[in-house]
Motif scaffolding. Structure first.
Motif, PDB file in Angstrom:
ATOM      1  N   LEU A 123     -56.951-111.725  14.867  1.00 17.80           N
ATOM      2  CA  LEU A 123     -57.500-112.633  13.857  1.00 17.80           C
ATOM      3  C   LEU A 123     -56.473-112.954  12.779  1.00 17.80           C
ATOM      4  O   LEU A 123     -56.533-114.022  12.161  1.00 17.80           O
ATOM      5  N   MET A 124     -55.540-112.042  12.529  1.00 15.93           N
ATOM      6  CA  MET A 124     -54.493-112.307  11.540  1.00 15.93           C
ATOM      7  C   MET A 124     -53.435-113.259  12.103  1.00 15.93           C
ATOM      8  O   MET A 124     -53.081-114.261  11.470  1.00 15.93           O
ATOM      9  N   ILE A 125     -52.912-112.928  13.298  1.00 11.26           N
ATOM     10  CA  ILE A 125     -51.787-113.688  13.857  1.00 11.26           C
ATOM     11  C   ILE A 125     -52.240-115.025  14.427  1.00 11.26           C
ATOM     12  O   ILE A 125     -51.535-116.033  14.315  1.00 11.26           O
ATOM     13  N   ARG A 126     -53.411-115.044  15.086  1.00 13.26           N
ATOM     14  CA  ARG A 126     -54.004-116.275  15.650  1.00 13.26           C
ATOM     15  C   ARG A 126     -53.112-116.927  16.703  1.00 13.26           C
ATOM     16  O   ARG A 126     -53.033-118.155  16.795  1.00 13.26           O
ATOM     17  N   ASP A 127     -52.430-116.106  17.474  1.00  8.44           N
ATOM     18  CA  ASP A 127     -51.592-116.630  18.542  1.00  8.44           C
ATOM     19  C   ASP A 127     -51.531-115.580  19.640  1.00  8.44           C
ATOM     20  O   ASP A 127     -51.165-114.422  19.398  1.00  8.44           O
TER      21      ASP A 127
END
Length: 488
Positions: free
Chosen positions: A209-213
């Motif tokens: 959810l933080m990086i989103r990749d």
């Protein structure tokens, strides 16, 4: 800036209709009305979701600066006037430090600058920003102590700390099926299924959810397992994991499942309609409960498109983000080792909870710093603090146990990391330097070849004359006609 101030400044939010009762909130408009200026919403990024908000500003969203100041003054007055001060110097010192931290947190929660997140409440993220400052100051204090004093100082936090960690027997049998154990041949597998398995899954779900990749998450997950392999000679607990624990339990099951669930959540958040309505403007109880639950979801959504191969700046930024992620993960294990802190201690858990709350804000600020079309002169405050905290933790590890960090890597491991570094450096030089030079050279040759094959192609617009036509034959009047009209 407070929630109500953000709405009042510059009119309604981009894309939100002017509130005109409940009818204006039923369906979002398909586009700007005819003859109406699109307004500031026209500058919204393509990766950013559209938000509809009725602009309700209730008691929940107000700053309450005077209320907090009054309560804080009353509490301090009670301690000063009505409570007898104990004669215990150590107790008074600890209580004074805690009171100072609480006063700073009260100031920061009410007065600090808002970050990019506003749900569940901006004060929540301001609180974690102030906790970041307190934690960084604590780390700097530990950094300036001697090794013995720094370890013994932790006794003021927990009297059980400050003692060397007991020796543990790491390594052992790595067989998935142990035929020598007739009662439970799979005992090695069951021994690994402890509380760290759901912690691994939840941690990677939140990191996604933080990086989103997806690709960045896979790279960080796999590289950390390689780091555990490489540093087994420094930290004994890294050698406790078997090959199937690294690649099956961690990468495929825990990390992989967490990344998959995180990507599904990101897909839902990117498709979700962000239409907000005041709680008291919703007529049904079901709608009110749904609105309360959605208060803990983002106010809007920005899809991260890192595009590391698009430019050298973005490539270096993505490499730096991966490096900081891996360094923060390693600091968890090295800090426990050099500060004599058991893995199950509550301070270890609090540090992980801290990074979960500040990591998302830091990643969003880094992405805005890289991708926002508006010019940004400085890095976000939370991203700056996270980078400073990670660097300070590393310095503590270097100071408190330099012998462990200077243990040389085994020869075959150093060869692998050298080869990997050379490959990454070679690709970087080819992609951002040699490839561009080659493409420009080919384009120049193509244009020259095209000009030789088709001389008439130079007449591509009305501003040029056919080749071979002498401008002297056009006369002064024709020459003036190509530019601005001659004055009467």
């Amino acid at each position: 800036m407070r929630r109500g101030e953000r709405r009042d400044a510059g009119g309604p939010r981009p894309g939100s209709p002017v509130p005109a009762g409940k009818a204006s909130l039923e369906e979002p408009p398909d586009g700007p009305s005819a003859g109406r200026d699109p307004g500031p919403g026209a500058g919204r990024r393509s990766t950013e979701s559209e938000v509809y908000d009725d602009g309700t500003n209730t008691f929940f969203w107000r700053a309450h600066t005077l209320t907090v100041l009054f309560i804080l003054t009353c509490a301090l007055g009670y301690v000063t006037l009505l409570e007898e001060t104990p004669q215990d110097t150590a107790y008074n010192t600890k209580r004074g430090i805690v009171a100072s931290i609480l006063v700073f947190l009260c100031f920061g929660v009410t007065q600090a600058k808002d970050g990019p997140f506003s749900r569940p409440h901006p004060a929540y993220w301001r609180f974690w920003l102030c906790v970041s400052v307190v934690y960084e100051l604590f780390l700097i204090f530990i950094l300036f102590q001697t090794v013995q004093d720094g370890r013994q100082f932790l006794k003021y936090v927990d009297p059980k700390l400050g003692v060397p960690l007991p020796e543990r027997d790491y390594g052992g049998n790595c067989l998935i099926y142990d035929p020598d154990n007739e009662t439970d041949p799979f005992h090695n597998v069951w021994d690994k299924l402890d509380g760290f398995v759901p912690a691994h899954f939840l941690g990677w779900y939140l990191k996604t959810l933080m990086i989103r990749d997806w690709w960045m998450c896979i790279i960080v997950s796999v590289m950390f397992e390689f780091l555990e392999y490489s540093l087994e000679h420094q930290l004994p607990n890294f050698s406790d994991e078997c090959w199937w624990d690294h690649w099956i339990m961690d990468v495929l099951v825990c990390n992989g499942l967490g990344i998959y669930c995180g990507m599904k959540t990101l897909e839902w958040l990117s498709l979700k309609t962000y239409k907000w309505q005041g709680l008291w403007n919703i007529p049904t109880y079901k709608g009110k409960m749904k609105r309360i639950a959605f208060q803990f979801t983002p106010y809007s959504w920005v899809r991260f498109e890192w595009k590391p191969a698009s430019s050298l700046r973005r490539w270096l930024a993505v490499c730096g983000i991966i490096l900081v992620f891996l360094l923060a993960e390693l600091n968890t294990f090295y800090l426990k080792f050099v500060l004599w802190m058991p893995p199950e201690h509550y301070l270890v858990l609090l540090r992980l909870v801290f990074f979960v709350n500040v990591g998302g804000v830091a990643m969003r600020e880094i992405y805005d710093f890289m991708d926002d079309p508006k010019p940004h002169k400085k890095l976000g405050q939370q991203a700056w603090l996270v980078a400073a905290i990670t660097a300070t933790e590393l310095l503590i590890v270097v100071k408190y146990d330099p012998h462990t960090l200077t243990l040389s890597l085994p020869f075959y491991i150093s060869q692998c990391w050298t080869l990997g570094s050379i490959l990454v450096l070679t690709w970087t030089i080819w992609r951002f330097f040699l490839r561009d030079i080659t493409l420009r050279y080919k384009e120049t040759r193509r244009q020259k070849q095209q000009n030789r094959d088709d001389p008439g192609s130079a007449v591509g617009n009305g501003d040029q004359h056919p080749p071979g036509l002498d401008e002297d034959l056009l006369g002064p009047g024709a020459a003036e006609g190509e530019g601005a009209p001659a004055p009467n």
